[in-house]
Design a protein around this motif. Structure first.
Motif, PDB file in Angstrom:
ATOM      1  N   PRO A 199      73.645  22.662  66.718  1.00 21.02           N
ATOM      2  CA  PRO A 199      74.592  23.141  65.702  1.00 21.02           C
ATOM      3  C   PRO A 199      75.911  22.379  65.708  1.00 21.02           C
ATOM      4  O   PRO A 199      76.394  21.966  66.753  1.00 21.02           O
ATOM      5  CB  PRO A 199      74.797  24.614  66.083  1.00 21.02           C
ATOM      6  CG  PRO A 199      74.465  24.688  67.533  1.00 21.02           C
ATOM      7  CD  PRO A 199      73.382  23.676  67.759  1.00 21.02           C
ATOM      8  N   HIS A 200      76.465  22.188  64.506  1.00 20.34           N
ATOM      9  CA  HIS A 200      77.786  21.587  64.372  1.00 20.34           C
ATOM     10  C   HIS A 200      78.854  22.611  64.770  1.00 20.34           C
ATOM     11  O   HIS A 200      78.562  23.788  64.992  1.00 20.34           O
ATOM     12  CB  HIS A 200      78.010  21.118  62.934  1.00 20.34           C
ATOM     13  CG  HIS A 200      77.165  19.945  62.548  1.00 20.34           C
ATOM     14  ND1 HIS A 200      75.847  20.078  62.161  1.00 20.34           N
ATOM     15  CD2 HIS A 200      77.456  18.606  62.496  1.00 20.34           C
ATOM     16  CE1 HIS A 200      75.355  18.873  61.879  1.00 20.34           C
ATOM     17  NE2 HIS A 200      76.311  17.967  62.075  1.00 20.34           N
ATOM     18  N   THR A 201      80.085  22.151  64.817  1.00 19.30           N
ATOM     19  CA  THR A 201      81.174  23.040  65.232  1.00 19.30           C
ATOM     20  C   THR A 201      81.683  23.925  64.100  1.00 19.30           C
ATOM     21  O   THR A 201      82.357  24.921  64.351  1.00 19.30           O
ATOM     22  CB  THR A 201      82.353  22.222  65.775  1.00 19.30           C
ATOM     23  OG1 THR A 201      82.790  21.302  64.762  1.00 19.30           O
ATOM     24  CG2 THR A 201      81.944  21.446  67.016  1.00 19.30           C
ATOM     25  N   ASN A 202      81.351  23.576  62.843  1.00 23.45           N
ATOM     26  CA  ASN A 202      81.905  24.315  61.703  1.00 23.45           C
ATOM     27  C   ASN A 202      80.827  25.101  60.950  1.00 23.45           C
ATOM     28  O   ASN A 202      80.822  25.166  59.733  1.00 23.45           O
ATOM     29  CB  ASN A 202      82.620  23.362  60.744  1.00 23.45           C
ATOM     30  CG  ASN A 202      81.688  22.269  60.216  1.00 23.45           C
ATOM     31  OD1 ASN A 202      80.648  21.997  60.807  1.00 23.45           O
ATOM     32  ND2 ASN A 202      82.085  21.644  59.117  1.00 23.45           N
ATOM     33  N   THR A 203      79.912  25.694  61.686  1.00 24.85           N
ATOM     34  CA  THR A 203      78.865  26.501  61.064  1.00 24.85           C
ATOM     35  C   THR A 203      79.353  27.939  60.865  1.00 24.85           C
ATOM     36  O   THR A 203      80.327  28.384  61.494  1.00 24.85           O
ATOM     37  CB  THR A 203      77.601  26.517  61.931  1.00 24.85           C
ATOM     38  OG1 THR A 203      77.945  26.947  63.253  1.00 24.85           O
ATOM     39  CG2 THR A 203      76.984  25.139  62.011  1.00 24.85           C
TER      40      THR A 203
END
Length: 381
Positions: A129-133
């Motif tokens: 997962p990305h940090t801005n989900t």
């Protein structure tokens, strides 16, 4: 039956993660509020879903999906149950998950972990997962792999491949197999809804300090007390590794039976399409089932008897491709040796991988009927 030794397993400890960080300023804005209940009521699947009580994924549930598989022996089982009947929402699109498989990110726990190293200069796609989900450390994405567009949910500790789904917003056909996105296009802001009762079941599971499903408390647990072979993942490699035989394939309550579960190399032998018990594909599937049983019972000491191979070979079509693989397996028994090991046996693994690949077309044909059966379940309810 299912207790297997696990490498590098630590004591059963559960750590309390830190509080969730604030959403990054660059994160996508929230979608307009919507009622999951209205989506269900407007769906062609509403008759089956009306009794379900869905809630949106929250911080605590995100933490459950990110539990350590090393410190929490029940983490894999918790993740699998949370994702049964999960609903994804992206704009006007909505997707109900019917079946899937989970994988650990650590090679010490799962030989089929998602690769992170580059091959020939190519960095592989990742479901990390990305940090801005929308949800911390949880993201739904499409992975292009093995000639398929795979719908995958990733967390810090695991990834889930969805193998069967049905759209709720239209009457599009059920998708069965690795390419199960069904036209659904996720983003980092895709909303995720789970059944509330799953959390209640997990709470009860966590309070039980005793054997589950008749299996000693370890990292190995059946997800369901029935059809254990159907809980093995659809794999075509690493048959010499213990983790290949873990029960990490889950099914929704609507599709958890022989009629509606997607086919795998382990279940071909038990499907009604194969009336001829002497067919080559049935013999191959029975061999793989036998090997899984031996690993479940004996772990690293599991072995394969020559008599089993010879007996199953007689059921194969003479001079056919599968019979030739059986002959190659027989050649592994040198001299008077009648037993060979399974775990760590690279030559046997290579032949079993070839055998599993030869079953792909049969699985695809079988899944065509599974697709029709699922449609019947949802349309005939």
């Amino acid at each position: 039956m299912m207790t297997l030794p696990v490498e590098n397993q630590s004591p059963s400890l559960i750590l309390i993660p830190k509080k969730r960080m604030k959403t990054d300023e660059e994160s996508q804005p929230d979608l307009p509020p919507c009622s999951i209940r209205n989506i269900i009521l407007n769906s062609h699947c509403k008759v089956l879903l009306l009794e379900s009580n869905y809630i949106e994924l929250d911080h605590q549930t995100s933490l459950l999906l990110n539990s350590s598989w090393t410190l929490n022996p029940l983490a894999a089982k918790i993740c699998a149950h949370l994702l049964e009947e999960v609903i994804f929402l992206e704009g006007s699109q909505s997707l109900l998950i019917l079946n899937g498989e989970i994988y650990s990110r650590l090679p010490s726990l799962d030989a089929h972990y998602e690769k992170t190293t580059s091959t020939k200069g190519n960095i592989p796609q990742s479901s990390l997962p990305h940090t801005n989900t929308r949800y911390q450390n949880v993201e739904l994405c499409i992975i292009d792999n093995d000639n398929a567009k795979k719908l995958v949910l990733g967390t810090k500790t695991m990834n889930a491949l969805f193998t069967s789904s049905i759209r709720l917003d239209n009457n599009q056909s059920v998708a069965v197999g690795a390419s199960s996105a069904n036209g659904f296009i996720p983003s980092r802001n895709t909303r995720i809804f789970i059944e509330k009762r799953k959390l209640e079941e997990i709470e009860i599971m966590g309070k039980e300090n005793k054997k589950l499903d008749g299996i000693e408390s370890s990292a190995q647990h059946l997800l369901y007390p029935f059809d254990e072979y159907a809980q093995l993942r659809q794999l075509r490699s690493k048959f010499d590794r213990l983790s290949t035989y873990l029960c990490y394939r889950f099914s929704s309550k609507f599709t958890n039976d022989v009629r509606t579960r997607p086919w795998t190399i382990w279940t071909i032998a038990d499907r009604s399409r194969n009336q001829d018990n002497d067919s080559s594909v049935v013999a191959a599937s029975n061999l793989l089932k036998h090997i899984a049983t031996q690993v479940w019972r004996n772990g690293v000491e599991a072995s394969l008897n020559l008599n089993i191979v010879t007996s199953l070979k007689r059921r194969c079509k003479q001079s056919g491709g599968i019979e030739k693989i059986f002959s190659c397996i027989e050649d592994l028994y040198e001299g008077t040796i009648s037993i060979i090991t399974i775990i760590g046996n690279k030559e046997l693994n290579r032949l079993l991988g070839t055998l599993a690949s030869m079953l792909s077309s049969e699985i695809a044909k079988g899944n065509e009927q599974i697709n029709k059966n699922i449609q019947y379940v949802f349309n005939g309810a």
